[in-house]
Design an enzyme around this catalytic site. Structure first.
Site, PDB file in Angstrom:
ATOM      1  N   HIS A 269       0.836  -1.210   0.000  1.00  0.00           N
ATOM      2  CA  HIS A 269       0.000   0.000   0.000  1.00  0.00           C
ATOM      3  C   HIS A 269       0.871   1.260   0.000  1.00  0.00           C
ATOM      4  CE1 HIS A 269      -3.990  -1.857   0.539  1.00  0.00           C
ATOM      5  NE2 HIS A 269      -3.378  -2.758   1.262  1.00  0.00           N
ATOM      6  N   ASP A 332      -0.612  -5.073   5.788  1.00  0.00           N
ATOM      7  CA  ASP A 332      -1.641  -5.884   5.132  1.00  0.00           C
ATOM      8  C   ASP A 332      -1.437  -6.005   3.621  1.00  0.00           C
ATOM      9  OD1 ASP A 332      -2.154  -3.088   5.116  1.00  0.00           O
ATOM     10  OD2 ASP A 332      -4.148  -3.487   4.311  1.00  0.00           O
ATOM     11  N   GLU A 333      -1.997  -7.092   3.092  1.00  0.00           N
ATOM     12  CA  GLU A 333      -2.154  -7.269   1.643  1.00  0.00           C
ATOM     13  C   GLU A 333      -0.876  -7.036   0.848  1.00  0.00           C
ATOM     14  OE1 GLU A 333      -6.756  -6.364   0.749  1.00  0.00           O
ATOM     15  OE2 GLU A 333      -5.559  -4.557   1.079  1.00  0.00           O
ATOM     16  N   VAL A 334       0.186  -7.695   1.285  1.00  0.00           N
ATOM     17  CA  VAL A 334       1.457  -7.586   0.571  1.00  0.00           C
ATOM     18  C   VAL A 334       1.575  -8.781  -0.365  1.00  0.00           C
ATOM     19  CG1 VAL A 334       3.941  -7.356   0.814  1.00  0.00           C
ATOM     20  CG2 VAL A 334       2.428  -6.492   2.613  1.00  0.00           C
ATOM     21  N   GLU A 365      -2.360  -9.760   9.191  1.00  0.00           N
ATOM     22  CA  GLU A 365      -1.244 -10.410   8.497  1.00  0.00           C
ATOM     23  C   GLU A 365      -0.015 -10.499   9.393  1.00  0.00           C
ATOM     24  OE1 GLU A 365      -3.309  -8.300   7.092  1.00  0.00           O
ATOM     25  OE2 GLU A 365      -3.651  -8.774   4.978  1.00  0.00           O
TER      26      GLU A 365
END
Lengths: 524, 524
Positions: A269, A332-334, A365
């Site tokens: 992000h 998050d969301e890597v 995460e």
């Protein structure tokens, strides 16, 4: 344009209070059944009212600056409604609103209070100023909603006689505002804090960076805001908080007992940071600014020392600017790093947060990597068995959790299929969906003692104005506030439905848009 | 946080429009029955829609700056809703929104338009730019309310097939905002103008001075704003418009075809001026500032030449700053002067207005004195026989009238007894009360030809915020807009009730508070 009879609402100073009370009650009619939201631990009311008028002083303990500030905020609320600021002083207590700080009332806890309304006045007792503030919010809910208008003709404010003893279930009662996907001004954030405080929420998590924007000035790193501060989702101009702006948000929130939790999302992000500082990419080439709403495509170069120097600058600046103990680093969301790369990065990231004296917070995460003592895991995917397992393991190792289940309290999820704003990837989160669950039973391996609290995130991909924000936030955020404050035993869907319904005239008086959900029998 | 399927809303440029249309219609479902407010003179719709997408250009006549600006405003509305600004150009017309200026269409009048929606596109035809603008507002009402959100996920905008021919009944379709009793910022006024324009209102009467405040900078008379600009009803700080602020309001309003009518109220309602400039009082002593809501106690000294020098300065400054032809000098509720003093003052006041090239407007008290040709009488007390008689006489002498009956369309009157904001001295003005009367039949001696138009005043004694303003203004101001625009024959209470009901989601999308009156069957 002739004169209304204001004078009749202004009893002379020497007039006996009891007579005034009778006259005003006769004029004011019946007192509505109180709808205190969040529901208090204990409350009992009897017939009759104490009537707050322009002659009602607000009495605070001498020399107690914190209590005086609570009195001042109460005065700013009541003053316009009764035509004239009730004096904040330390004088006599008959016919007054008394803020009584009692350090020995440890039974009430750091945020609890006792509120008593008799025909002789109102007394709020608490060991800490936070409790006085929450007692004042309860008093506000006991007053008619017209108290929220700033210029309506002055009129008396009846408060039902009774007694409330109250303290919160959870210490962390939060809302997250995504100021990265769309930027919201300092004034917008202040109005949001006002609404949080009305419902006794006490953690404002600011999502300050994402692919689409970087929202806070970091001294020595002007490119972050010069470049990354000028975009947002769509064609808007973005924006950012200067050091002074951020300080003002923190100050304003603290005055309302709201702790700001700043989040800089790393290692993913990060497109706005990468577009601003090309040295953070592995090939040294800045990507183009991004204004869409995809996720998972960006990451800082975890192999470069420049990345950690950057992170140290950012964490240091935010740690200095933030009096609260928490610093959120996302995580998050890597999707472009290996598990090893992610773990190595997070280990150093945690060290940097600790070195600047703050407590590390990350999305769930981070439960997959070793966590330092005191780390806080914000759980957004409890429904995924692998996530539940890693969170349970982290908790067993000493981590605390904040619960933000995306299929319950992500307030950017549409409340129903007719909603225009919002997304649906975690489903439809109706009012009852948001409210009707027990935080102690959400995750098998996570007992109540490990639940620091509850937080409702509000991502802003589809929200361009404060009015959009409140339309998505309410009524659900008020329901979540009760989930976070009130003991499980006093909560119920029929009860909160009635309490939510009573907020409609208050929100209207405050100029707050809200979703007139079919799940709630709204008062006009 | 994953990606929504925006791509499906973005047909490739080469995709045949018909296919796109079918696909989008299949996705979008049934088109709601159009609710155009105010009701147009003539309208007919058939099954099917033309669907506006990001690929729909807005076509304006080459070299027509006024039409281009209308196109730009339409583009700012539609662009965010369909994800991407439709190009404003002079290219091909198939599948486009075409603004077609036709000076020869004099049958439509200075403000009329014809709107045609076929499966090949939208065409708005008008002889003047104002008509193009009003056609664009009608197009807006034909689009789903979600067009008003600025950041909702982009989606197609179906417009029902059909044809509208329309022109206003009255030339003066006004709202008055009292910025004197409480001050409203430039941004607040702009938002109010936006809402006026949505309902084809075209006169913004600004009540710029009263006992409680002076709201506009007059070069050479700084005391007016230094002193008189710092108070308002209650404890607020007041405020005022600088010369630049006023120019910005005028410019913004003009771009939306709204003419600003500035009012400086004399000889009464002048305490703020007297407190600022003691030479305007007969004894030369400045009165104290006044922040209550009584009326009738103040007047400038009509015997002193300083008073006329002051008036000349003020009228001159406002005349230069105001492109519109009107200048309103109040003249109401003067209780401390004799009839002779009042008449003498008004004679000179009218001369000053004429000397600065403007057309004189006054409240209906001015009908009692000789009026210059072209004078406009704003009638607020038609129910009083003496007023009706003097107005009829003025009309017989050539005056025009603007109708603002206080017992019908004073929007500061409470709509019902449960309302908190507002006053009641002229009664309760419900939605139907505001709407259900014929301007041509209000005053026996005043035929339709003498009625310049309709204006709904909104006095702000009890209104402190823009949200308070809109809560009092809507839905009633939208109903009044229909009263002023639509021919008597197409108006009806059941019809406007349905059209008002349909505004709820639009106001919500715009973040506008409104009164959910029990008289209207609101859509959610």
């Amino acid at each position: 344009m002739p004169t209304p009879p204001i004078a009749q609402f202004r009893p002379a100073l020497a007039f006996p209070l009891g007579v005034v009370l009778c006259l005003l009650l006769a004029a004011g009619g019946a007192v509505a059944q109180p709808a205190i939201l969040p529901a208090p631990v204990e409350a009992a009311f009897s017939a009759g009212s104490f009537v707050v008028t322009t002659e009602t002083p607000i009495v605070v303990p001498p020399g107690d600056a914190e209590a005086a500030r609570v009195g001042q905020l109460l005065d700013e609320l009541i003053g316009p409604a009764v035509d004239g600021a009730p004096a904040v002083d330390a004088g006599g207590a008959v016919g007054a609103i008394v803020l009584d700080r009692r350090p020995d009332r440890t039974d009430l806890g750091a945020e609890g209070y006792e509120l008593e309304v008799t025909d002789r006045g109102v007394t709020i007792t608490a060991p800490e100023a936070a409790g006085l503030f929450y007692g004042a919010q309860t008093l506000r809910h006991l007053m008619p909603p017209h108290v929220e208008f700033t210029a309506a003709l002055p009129r008396p404010l009846p408060v039902p006689l009774g007694r409330v003893v109250d303290r919160p279930r959870f210490a962390w009662r939060g809302a997250m505002l995504d100021v990265a996907r769309h930027f919201f001004s300092v004034d917008d954030v202040k109005r949001f804090v006002d609404l949080m405080a009305l419902y006794k929420l006490n953690r404002l998590h600011l999502h300050l960076s994402d692919d689409q924007g970087w929202r806070v000035e970091i001294p020595g790193r002007p490119a972050l805001t010069d470049v990354g501060g000028r975009t947002e989702v769509g064609d808007g101009q973005g924006g950012y908080y200067t050091v002074a702006d951020y300080a003002e948000i923190v100050r304003y929130a603290a005055e309302r007992f709201v702790v700001v939790v700043p989040e800089i999302d790393v290692p993913g992000h990060t497109n706005a940071a990468l577009a601003s500082l090309p040295e953070l990419t592995c090939d040294g080439v800045a990507p183009a600014p991004y204004t869409g709403i995809r996720v998972g495509f960006s990451a800082v170069c975890v192999e470069k020392e420049e990345t950690y120097a950057f992170l140290d600058d950012v964490v240091g600046a935010l740690a200095r600017a933030t009096p609260g103990p928490y610093l959120h680093l996302g995580g998050d969301e890597v999707k472009t790093l290996s598990a090893e790369q992610y773990a190595a990065f997070m280990a150093r990231a945690q060290q940097i947060v600790a070195a600047h004296g703050k407590r590390f917070v990350g999305w769930d995460e981070v439960a997959e990597v070793p966590l330092q003592p005191g780390a806080v895991v914000q759980v957004w995917r409890p429904q995924a068995p692998a996530v539940a397992a890693s969170v349970a393991e982290a908790v067993a190792g000493g981590a605390a959790v904040v619960l933000s289940p995306s299929d319950r309290i992500y307030l950017d999820m549409k409340p129903d299929s007719a909603a225009v704003l919002g997304l649906t990837w975690a489903g439809l989160n109706g009012v009852r969906d948001s409210y009707d669950w027990d935080p102690a039973a959400l995750l098998p391996g996570v007992p109540e003692a490990s639940v620091l609290g509850i937080e409702a995130p509000l991502w802003s991909e589809t929200l361009g104005t404060l009015s959009d924000v409140t339309l998505m936030a309410f009524p659900r955020l008020a329901a979540v506030a009760e989930l976070a404050w009130s003991p499980q035993a006093v909560r119920s869907w029929p009860g909160v439905r009635r309490r939510l319904a009573a907020q409609a005239p208050r929100w209207t008086a405050l100029g707050v848009t809200f979703d007139r959900s079919a799940e709630v029998p709204w008062e006009r």
